[in-house]
Scaffold this active site. Sequence first.
Site, PDB file in Angstrom:
ATOM      1  N   SER A   1      10.037 -73.063  89.233  1.00 13.38           N
ATOM      2  CA  SER A   1       8.914 -73.192  88.303  1.00 13.38           C
ATOM      3  C   SER A   1       7.782 -72.211  88.582  1.00 13.38           C
ATOM      4  O   SER A   1       7.013 -71.866  87.673  1.00 13.38           O
ATOM      5  CB  SER A   1       8.372 -74.623  88.343  1.00 13.38           C
ATOM      6  OG  SER A   1       7.994 -74.983  89.667  1.00 13.38           O
TER       7      SER A   1
ATOM      8  N   GLY B   1      12.124 -76.679  88.794  1.00 16.40           N
ATOM      9  CA  GLY B   1      12.789 -77.711  89.586  1.00 16.40           C
ATOM     10  C   GLY B   1      13.968 -77.225  90.396  1.00 16.40           C
ATOM     11  O   GLY B   1      14.584 -77.996  91.124  1.00 16.40           O
TER      12      GLY B   1
ATOM     13  N   ASN C   1      11.009 -76.041  96.310  1.00 17.23           N
ATOM     14  CA  ASN C   1      11.409 -77.422  96.015  1.00 17.23           C
ATOM     15  C   ASN C   1      12.185 -78.040  97.172  1.00 17.23           C
ATOM     16  O   ASN C   1      12.106 -79.259  97.382  1.00 17.23           O
ATOM     17  CB  ASN C   1      12.238 -77.458  94.727  1.00 17.23           C
ATOM     18  CG  ASN C   1      11.372 -77.179  93.503  1.00 17.23           C
ATOM     19  OD1 ASN C   1      10.314 -77.758  93.323  1.00 17.23           O
ATOM     20  ND2 ASN C   1      11.819 -76.258  92.659  1.00 17.23           N
TER      21      ASN C   1
ATOM     22  N   ASP D   1      -1.776 -80.372  88.582  1.00 18.62           N
ATOM     23  CA  ASP D   1      -0.778 -81.008  89.441  1.00 18.62           C
ATOM     24  C   ASP D   1      -0.959 -80.630  90.903  1.00 18.62           C
ATOM     25  O   ASP D   1      -0.295 -81.189  91.790  1.00 18.62           O
ATOM     26  CB  ASP D   1       0.645 -80.674  88.982  1.00 18.62           C
ATOM     27  CG  ASP D   1       0.964 -79.172  89.029  1.00 18.62           C
ATOM     28  OD1 ASP D   1       0.153 -78.395  89.565  1.00 18.62           O
ATOM     29  OD2 ASP D   1       2.020 -78.790  88.502  1.00 18.62           O
TER      30      ASP D   1
ATOM     31  N   HIS E   1       1.079 -75.753  90.930  1.00 18.81           N
ATOM     32  CA  HIS E   1       1.443 -74.544  90.199  1.00 18.81           C
ATOM     33  C   HIS E   1       0.226 -73.692  89.861  1.00 18.81           C
ATOM     34  O   HIS E   1      -0.797 -74.230  89.414  1.00 18.81           O
ATOM     35  CB  HIS E   1       2.190 -74.905  88.912  1.00 18.81           C
ATOM     36  CG  HIS E   1       3.487 -75.583  89.146  1.00 18.81           C
ATOM     37  ND1 HIS E   1       3.609 -76.953  89.222  1.00 18.81           N
ATOM     38  CD2 HIS E   1       4.731 -75.081  89.348  1.00 18.81           C
ATOM     39  CE1 HIS E   1       4.871 -77.279  89.454  1.00 18.81           C
ATOM     40  NE2 HIS E   1       5.578 -76.151  89.528  1.00 18.81           N
TER      41      HIS E   1
END
Length: 214
Positions: free
Chosen positions: A41, A78, A107, A188, A191
Amino acid sequence: MSFRLLLVFKTVLLSLLFLNFVAWSAPVFAENAKIMVYGDSLSAAYGIPQQQGWASLLQKKLDAERYQYQVVNTSISGETTSGGVSRIQHALDQTKPNIIILELGANDGLRGLPIPEMTANLNTIIQQSKKSGAKILLVGMRIPPNYGPRYTTNFSQSYVNLSQKHNIPLVPFMLDNIAAKANLIQDDGLHPNAIAQPLVLDNIWPHLKQLLKK
């Protein structure tokens, strides 16, 4: 045949030969001059318009500086290194890149997956990429300190070890001078936002430039 007709004939013939040469050579060049961004991402422009992501900005920078490369972004939000292994050969076959920007592992780290497993997956991706003839730029990642000093240190060091093992350039940390700044991160907390994307590219560009040819 008159001299004038002979001259016209030669001119037409040379024009046809030139057009055939262009038609034959252009697809070959286009096929070989590709940069594949292979990430998660952080490279897939998560949460922002695609045209504002650093991979899209990279294409604009290449064009502005007259580098004849096409950027193909195959990043998936992801994605883990395990997922990267499962699709790398298909991505290589479809894209046929001559440079790969490998940005995976974040991740794995956020999920606390075993570092030896992540390292082995990245090693496989690098080996398959090199076998295809592509050059690789490895993009390093770091994770928050709450995962513990041993895990976080070994995590970031794994990228250094892979870079040295395969003799490939390394971006030490793609979010350098970005991750700790709230105004550059989305809500979040993970990012980079649109404002930060040029800074991400600034972190990557000096290392990528070593692999580029005009």
